[in-house]
Write a protein that holds these residues in place. Structure first.
Motif, PDB file in Angstrom:
ATOM      1  N   ALA A   1      54.688  84.894  79.224  1.00  0.00           N
ATOM      2  CA  ALA A   1      53.431  84.183  79.491  1.00  0.00           C
ATOM      3  C   ALA A   1      52.213  84.989  79.083  1.00  0.00           C
ATOM      4  O   ALA A   1      51.118  84.427  78.939  1.00  0.00           O
ATOM      5  CB  ALA A   1      53.339  83.819  80.974  1.00  0.00           C
ATOM      6  N   THR A   2      52.359  86.307  78.869  1.00  0.00           N
ATOM      7  CA  THR A   2      51.199  87.110  78.494  1.00  0.00           C
ATOM      8  C   THR A   2      50.732  86.818  77.072  1.00  0.00           C
ATOM      9  O   THR A   2      49.678  87.288  76.655  1.00  0.00           O
ATOM     10  CB  THR A   2      51.509  88.615  78.624  1.00  0.00           C
ATOM     11  OG1 THR A   2      52.609  88.943  77.768  1.00  0.00           O
ATOM     12  CG2 THR A   2      51.844  88.971  80.061  1.00  0.00           C
ATOM     13  N   ALA A   3      51.515  86.032  76.332  1.00  0.00           N
ATOM     14  CA  ALA A   3      51.079  85.625  74.996  1.00  0.00           C
ATOM     15  C   ALA A   3      49.854  84.720  75.070  1.00  0.00           C
ATOM     16  O   ALA A   3      49.123  84.560  74.087  1.00  0.00           O
ATOM     17  CB  ALA A   3      52.215  84.914  74.262  1.00  0.00           C
ATOM     18  N   LYS A   4      49.613  84.119  76.238  1.00  0.00           N
ATOM     19  CA  LYS A   4      48.464  83.248  76.451  1.00  0.00           C
ATOM     20  C   LYS A   4      47.391  83.992  77.243  1.00  0.00           C
ATOM     21  O   LYS A   4      47.688  84.859  78.054  1.00  0.00           O
ATOM     22  CB  LYS A   4      48.870  81.994  77.234  1.00  0.00           C
ATOM     23  CG  LYS A   4      50.033  81.220  76.647  1.00  0.00           C
ATOM     24  CD  LYS A   4      50.406  80.067  77.565  1.00  0.00           C
ATOM     25  CE  LYS A   4      51.616  79.303  77.056  1.00  0.00           C
ATOM     26  NZ  LYS A   4      52.000  78.203  77.992  1.00  0.00           N
ATOM     27  N   THR A   5      46.137  83.630  77.027  1.00  0.00           N
ATOM     28  CA  THR A   5      45.055  84.203  77.837  1.00  0.00           C
ATOM     29  C   THR A   5      44.939  83.492  79.173  1.00  0.00           C
ATOM     30  O   THR A   5      44.401  84.047  80.128  1.00  0.00           O
ATOM     31  CB  THR A   5      43.713  84.107  77.097  1.00  0.00           C
ATOM     32  OG1 THR A   5      43.444  82.729  76.774  1.00  0.00           O
ATOM     33  CG2 THR A   5      43.743  84.936  75.823  1.00  0.00           C
ATOM     34  N   GLU A   6      45.436  82.237  79.245  1.00  0.00           N
ATOM     35  CA  GLU A   6      45.468  81.482  80.492  1.00  0.00           C
ATOM     36  C   GLU A   6      46.897  81.003  80.710  1.00  0.00           C
ATOM     37  O   GLU A   6      47.519  80.455  79.808  1.00  0.00           O
ATOM     38  CB  GLU A   6      44.517  80.285  80.432  1.00  0.00           C
ATOM     39  CG  GLU A   6      43.061  80.670  80.290  1.00  0.00           C
ATOM     40  CD  GLU A   6      42.156  79.453  80.230  1.00  0.00           C
ATOM     41  OE1 GLU A   6      42.691  78.316  80.315  1.00  0.00           O
ATOM     42  OE2 GLU A   6      40.946  79.625  80.100  1.00  0.00           O
TER      43      GLU A   6
ATOM     44  N   VAL B   1      47.000  91.207  83.369  1.00  0.00           N
ATOM     45  CA  VAL B   1      46.238  90.337  84.269  1.00  0.00           C
ATOM     46  C   VAL B   1      45.866  89.078  83.493  1.00  0.00           C
ATOM     47  O   VAL B   1      45.312  89.157  82.394  1.00  0.00           O
ATOM     48  CB  VAL B   1      44.957  91.043  84.768  1.00  0.00           C
ATOM     49  CG1 VAL B   1      44.157  90.108  85.676  1.00  0.00           C
ATOM     50  CG2 VAL B   1      45.307  92.335  85.497  1.00  0.00           C
ATOM     51  N   ARG B   2      46.195  87.917  84.062  1.00  0.00           N
ATOM     52  CA  ARG B   2      45.894  86.667  83.394  1.00  0.00           C
ATOM     53  C   ARG B   2      45.269  85.660  84.357  1.00  0.00           C
ATOM     54  O   ARG B   2      45.573  85.649  85.561  1.00  0.00           O
ATOM     55  CB  ARG B   2      47.178  86.047  82.797  1.00  0.00           C
ATOM     56  CG  ARG B   2      47.763  86.823  81.635  1.00  0.00           C
ATOM     57  CD  ARG B   2      46.874  86.762  80.411  1.00  0.00           C
ATOM     58  NE  ARG B   2      47.474  87.398  79.243  1.00  0.00           N
ATOM     59  CZ  ARG B   2      47.339  88.698  78.936  1.00  0.00           C
ATOM     60  NH1 ARG B   2      46.617  89.486  79.727  1.00  0.00           N
ATOM     61  NH2 ARG B   2      47.906  89.190  77.859  1.00  0.00           N
ATOM     62  N   ARG B   3      44.433  84.815  83.785  1.00  0.00           N
ATOM     63  CA  ARG B   3      43.863  83.712  84.557  1.00  0.00           C
ATOM     64  C   ARG B   3      44.903  82.612  84.706  1.00  0.00           C
ATOM     65  O   ARG B   3      45.685  82.347  83.794  1.00  0.00           O
ATOM     66  CB  ARG B   3      42.647  83.148  83.832  1.00  0.00           C
ATOM     67  CG  ARG B   3      42.066  81.908  84.493  1.00  0.00           C
ATOM     68  CD  ARG B   3      41.032  81.223  83.614  1.00  0.00           C
ATOM     69  NE  ARG B   3      40.487  80.035  84.270  1.00  0.00           N
ATOM     70  CZ  ARG B   3      39.600  79.217  83.705  1.00  0.00           C
ATOM     71  NH1 ARG B   3      39.169  79.446  82.475  1.00  0.00           N
ATOM     72  NH2 ARG B   3      39.154  78.164  84.368  1.00  0.00           N
ATOM     73  N   LEU B   4      44.931  81.965  85.884  1.00  0.00           N
ATOM     74  CA  LEU B   4      45.733  80.769  86.086  1.00  0.00           C
ATOM     75  C   LEU B   4      44.900  79.555  85.661  1.00  0.00           C
ATOM     76  O   LEU B   4      43.776  79.376  86.139  1.00  0.00           O
ATOM     77  CB  LEU B   4      46.137  80.631  87.552  1.00  0.00           C
ATOM     78  CG  LEU B   4      47.245  81.562  88.047  1.00  0.00           C
ATOM     79  CD1 LEU B   4      47.363  81.493  89.553  1.00  0.00           C
ATOM     80  CD2 LEU B   4      48.581  81.200  87.391  1.00  0.00           C
ATOM     81  N   ARG B   5      45.435  78.752  84.767  1.00  0.00           N
ATOM     82  CA  ARG B   5      44.675  77.613  84.262  1.00  0.00           C
ATOM     83  C   ARG B   5      44.262  76.691  85.417  1.00  0.00           C
ATOM     84  O   ARG B   5      45.060  76.339  86.277  1.00  0.00           O
ATOM     85  CB  ARG B   5      45.502  76.824  83.249  1.00  0.00           C
ATOM     86  CG  ARG B   5      44.712  75.674  82.574  1.00  0.00           C
ATOM     87  CD  ARG B   5      45.576  74.945  81.576  1.00  0.00           C
ATOM     88  NE  ARG B   5      45.944  75.803  80.457  1.00  0.00           N
ATOM     89  CZ  ARG B   5      45.164  75.990  79.386  1.00  0.00           C
ATOM     90  NH1 ARG B   5      43.987  75.405  79.306  1.00  0.00           N
ATOM     91  NH2 ARG B   5      45.578  76.772  78.409  1.00  0.00           N
ATOM     92  N   GLY B   6      43.017  76.320  85.395  1.00  0.00           N
ATOM     93  CA  GLY B   6      42.482  75.442  86.432  1.00  0.00           C
ATOM     94  C   GLY B   6      42.027  76.172  87.688  1.00  0.00           C
ATOM     95  O   GLY B   6      41.500  75.559  88.609  1.00  0.00           O
TER      96      GLY B   6
END
Length: 324
Positions: A178-183, A253-258
């Motif tokens: 999942a770290t491949a995405k920024t969110e 560290v990543r943001r959770l979408r929404g």
């Protein structure tokens, strides 16, 4: 005869040294004087406190009972004297309470730079810290309130809101797909094991609501967040984290979408004067920590482009007692 702290100190000295002779030397009194004092104490309490033998003195059952109550009182008095002497020389210390935050180091540094000497008390429970402020055990407390789970704020406290809603992010192993995405979508993590600290007021309720709303039921372990970070680094779990958290070579560290999970950041004190004396330093320290966190800075630039990064914005409003 009425027992005084000096009498309790004498009992503790006898128990600690195991000898009237050594206790008298420690207390700086003559042994006959200490023996007479012990007899008077025993007469007052109605029984022998020590068994005397050639090998020394050891507490009787009654003595152990008295000592169990005497030791905390003597220690508290010793602490009071030390604190009073320190305050007489350097002035009283500012008693600061806080839940975990990366802003703490910068806040304390600024308070010291402004001539205040803070004493820090950490606790995972925001409600405990608020009660301590109301009871006069702390001067101020910086706490977070999980969205949907209001804190029990004593009516006599004054509040200042640092941030109405701080989004909570997620901490992942650096090699997690999942770290491949920024969110990150929450369902991308539905198959992972999560670790949550249920001792943080409102945390588990907030996370459960987040899972329920997303329609996921991941496996959940309960533990403190220090342990959680170590387990995230080894790929065992994922966990929620504050947006000011910093990435490491083994952590992302990543943001959770929404932004499905948020907290309100509050500073509490008994008077507005107490708040005025420390709030600006806290706000500066918080935005300093925000600037240093890449994922949070990106979120702020996108979601709140007008939010100053070096001082509190108009969203940081003063409130009176209770919730806004």
């Amino acid at each position: 005869m009425e027992l005084e702290v000096r009498h309790l100190r004498a009992l503790c000295a006898i128990a600690d040294t195991g000898s009237l002779h050594r206790a008298a030397r420690q207390l700086g009194v003559a042994q006959p004087s200490l023996s007479t004092q012990l007899r008077r104490i025993e007469q007052e309490l109605g029984g022998a406190l020590f068994l005397r033998a050639r090998t020394g003195c050891r507490p009787t059952p009654l003595g152990r009972l008295v000592l169990s109550r005497a030791r905390p009182l003597v220690a508290e008095m010793r602490s009071l004297v030390a604190e009073a002497r320190s305050a007489a020389v350097a002035g009283p210390r500012l008693r600061v309470g806080s839940t975990a935050s990366r802003a703490l180091a910068g806040w304390l540094r600024r308070l010291r730079g402004g001539g205040q000497e803070p004493a820090l008390h950490m606790d995972v429970s925001a409600n405990t810290l608020l009660r301590m402020v109301a009871a006069g055990q702390l001067d101020v407390a910086f706490v977070h309130e999980v969205e949907g789970t209001p804190l029990r704020i004593p009516a006599e406290l004054r509040l200042r809101v640092l941030l109405e809603r701080e989004p909570q992010f997620v901490l992942l192993p650096a090699d997690h797909p999942a770290t491949a995405k920024t969110e990150v979508e929450l369902y991308d993590l539905a198959g992972d094991r999560w670790m949550i600290d249920p001792s943080v007021d409102g945390e588990w309720d907030g996370v459960r609501r987040m899972f329920r709303a997303a329609g996921v039921e991941p496996d959940v372990l309960h533990g403190d967040y220090h342990t959680a970070s170590a387990l995230v680094a080894t790929g065992e779990v994922v966990t929620v984290c504050q947006p000011t958290a910093l990435p490491r070579p083994d952590l992302a560290v990543r943001r959770l979408r929404g932004d499905p999970l948020g907290v309100r950041l509050l500073l509490a004190a008994r008077t507005d004067t107490d708040l005025d004396g420390v709030f600006p330093a806290l706000a500066e320290a918080y935005w300093e920590a925000a600037r240093q966190a890449p994922a949070y800075r990106t979120w702020l630039d996108r979601e709140q482009p007008q939010t100053p990064m070096s001082r509190p914005s108009s969203r940081h409003t003063a409130t009176t007692a209770g919730r806004t």
